[in-house]
Design a protein around this motif. Structure first.
Motif, mmCIF file in Angstrom:
data_model
loop_
_atom_site.group_PDB
_atom_site.id
_atom_site.type_symbol
_atom_site.label_atom_id
_atom_site.label_comp_id
_atom_site.label_asym_id
_atom_site.label_seq_id
_atom_site.Cartn_x
_atom_site.Cartn_y
_atom_site.Cartn_z
ATOM 1 N N SER A 109 59.695 -60.310 -12.591
ATOM 2 C CA SER A 109 59.488 -61.520 -11.778
ATOM 3 C C SER A 109 60.641 -62.509 -11.908
ATOM 4 O O SER A 109 60.882 -63.321 -11.021
ATOM 5 C CB SER A 109 58.177 -62.207 -12.176
ATOM 6 N N SER A 110 61.375 -62.410 -13.021
ATOM 7 C CA SER A 110 62.481 -63.338 -13.231
ATOM 8 C C SER A 110 63.736 -62.946 -12.435
ATOM 9 O O SER A 110 64.657 -63.738 -12.305
ATOM 10 C CB SER A 110 62.821 -63.444 -14.722
ATOM 11 N N ALA A 189 65.768 -56.839 -23.057
ATOM 12 C CA ALA A 189 66.175 -56.617 -21.665
ATOM 13 C C ALA A 189 66.964 -57.836 -21.201
ATOM 14 O O ALA A 189 66.618 -58.971 -21.542
ATOM 15 C CB ALA A 189 64.957 -56.406 -20.769
ATOM 16 N N ILE A 190 68.020 -57.568 -20.432
ATOM 17 C CA ILE A 190 68.901 -58.661 -20.008
ATOM 18 C C ILE A 190 69.188 -58.592 -18.511
ATOM 19 O O ILE A 190 68.984 -57.573 -17.872
ATOM 20 C CB ILE A 190 70.247 -58.641 -20.779
ATOM 21 N N VAL A 191 69.683 -59.726 -17.981
ATOM 22 C CA VAL A 191 70.290 -59.767 -16.649
ATOM 23 C C VAL A 191 71.801 -59.655 -16.880
ATOM 24 O O VAL A 191 72.419 -60.596 -17.387
ATOM 25 C CB VAL A 191 69.954 -61.088 -15.920
ATOM 26 N N GLU A 196 71.518 -63.225 -19.534
ATOM 27 C CA GLU A 196 70.245 -63.928 -19.777
ATOM 28 C C GLU A 196 69.223 -62.915 -20.294
ATOM 29 O O GLU A 196 69.137 -61.787 -19.796
ATOM 30 C CB GLU A 196 69.808 -64.530 -18.437
ATOM 31 N N ILE A 197 68.466 -63.282 -21.298
ATOM 32 C CA ILE A 197 67.451 -62.402 -21.877
ATOM 33 C C ILE A 197 66.135 -62.583 -21.118
ATOM 34 O O ILE A 197 65.641 -63.703 -20.978
ATOM 35 C CB ILE A 197 67.254 -62.720 -23.375
ATOM 36 N N PHE A 219 73.124 -55.543 -26.710
ATOM 37 C CA PHE A 219 73.766 -56.126 -25.525
ATOM 38 C C PHE A 219 74.829 -55.178 -24.970
ATOM 39 O O PHE A 219 74.895 -54.939 -23.757
ATOM 40 C CB PHE A 219 74.400 -57.482 -25.861
ATOM 41 N N ALA A 220 75.670 -54.632 -25.865
ATOM 42 C CA ALA A 220 76.721 -53.705 -25.424
ATOM 43 C C ALA A 220 76.099 -52.468 -24.774
ATOM 44 O O ALA A 220 76.548 -52.007 -23.708
ATOM 45 C CB ALA A 220 77.599 -53.310 -26.604
ATOM 46 N N ALA A 221 75.038 -51.927 -25.394
ATOM 47 C CA ALA A 221 74.376 -50.732 -24.858
ATOM 48 C C ALA A 221 73.670 -51.031 -23.539
ATOM 49 O O ALA A 221 73.636 -50.181 -22.634
ATOM 50 C CB ALA A 221 73.373 -50.191 -25.873
#
Length: 249
Positions: A109-110, A189-191, A196-197, A219-221
């Motif tokens: 939703s984000s 999970a990130i954007v 952004e987390i 983050f790298a993965a």
């Protein structure tokens, strides 16, 4: 997470029981557009996890009392098949599935532009066909690709991966043994465009320094996973355009 096992999960050279290094994710495969009757779909494998996701919508939200006059709602159903684990789980919905469904729905939703579809529902079905730790991350990663495959406007697709700790070592992308006998599991999970987390949980204990190192790995993965997501969508798009070209000839 018991934290106790006689099995050596990470040896003195920093090699894990499945042969990976501490900062290495499991092999991953993503295919978009695998189901004809869904608006969008994705099949994903990471290690021994196998996940199938289907997206339907936007369509009229049912039951109607759930409708939001200002935006669409994302209704997510995460389900582990009874045969997905070796000790066979009871079929049907349980508390864990409900919790993961809600977390994935909030993460999606984000990034989905829900305000474009008032009173609508976007329905996301995630089936875990085979489970070996990290299924919420695998499910979210697949769902994100399936939404993009459905042509639903999004700020970005969302990659997810976990870090954690086992045998006192900070690890990326825990497998089943590391998850069962390790000290911590941290799904993320990130954007990717903004870092952004949109999902972060922690089960177990890590020091601040360990968590920092784990999140750096994750983050790298996640950016590597993002590249695989985009490749899957690119292949899907080129297959569609080739198919259209074939019919014109």
């Amino acid at each position: 997470m018991s934290g106790h096992t006689d099995v050596v999960l990470v040896d003195e050279q920093g090699i894990r029981i499945d042969g990976r290094k501490v900062d290495e994710k499991r092999p991953m495969k993503i295919e978009a557009g695998v189901l004809k009757n869904a608006d969008g779909s994705c099949y994903l494998e990471i290690g021994k996890n196998k996940v199938l996701c289907a997206v339907y919508g936007p369509r009229e939200c049912r039951p109607r009392h759930l409708q939001d006059p200002t935006k669409a709602i994302i209704q997510c159903k995460y389900n582990m098949e009874a045969y997905s684990v070796s000790d066979r789980k009871r079929p049907g919905t349980d508390r864990r599935s409900v919790e993961i469904s809600k977390l994935i729905s909030e993460a999606l939703s984000s990034v989905v532009q829900v305000d474009l579809y008032p009173r609508a529902s976007i329905d996301v079905y995630i089936e875990i066909l085979q489970a070996n730790a990290g299924t919420r991350c695998a499910g979210l990663t697949a769902a994100s690709v399936a939404l993009a495959d459905a042509g639903i406007p999004m700020r970005d697709v969302v990659p997810a991966i976990a870090c954690g700790k086992a045998d006192g070592q900070v690890l990326l992308d825990l497998n089943k043994e590391e998850d069962n006998f390790g000290q911590a599991d941290v799904p993320l999970a990130i954007v990717p465009s903004t870092d952004e987390i949109v999902l972060l949980q922690m089960d177990g204990n890590m020091t601040r320094d360990e968590l920092g190192r784990g999140l750096d790995m994750a983050f790298a993965a996640a950016h590597e996973v993002y590249d695989l997501q985009r490749d899957a969508l690119r292949r899907r798009y080129s297959a569609i355009t080739k198919g259209e070209g074939d019919t014109d000839e």
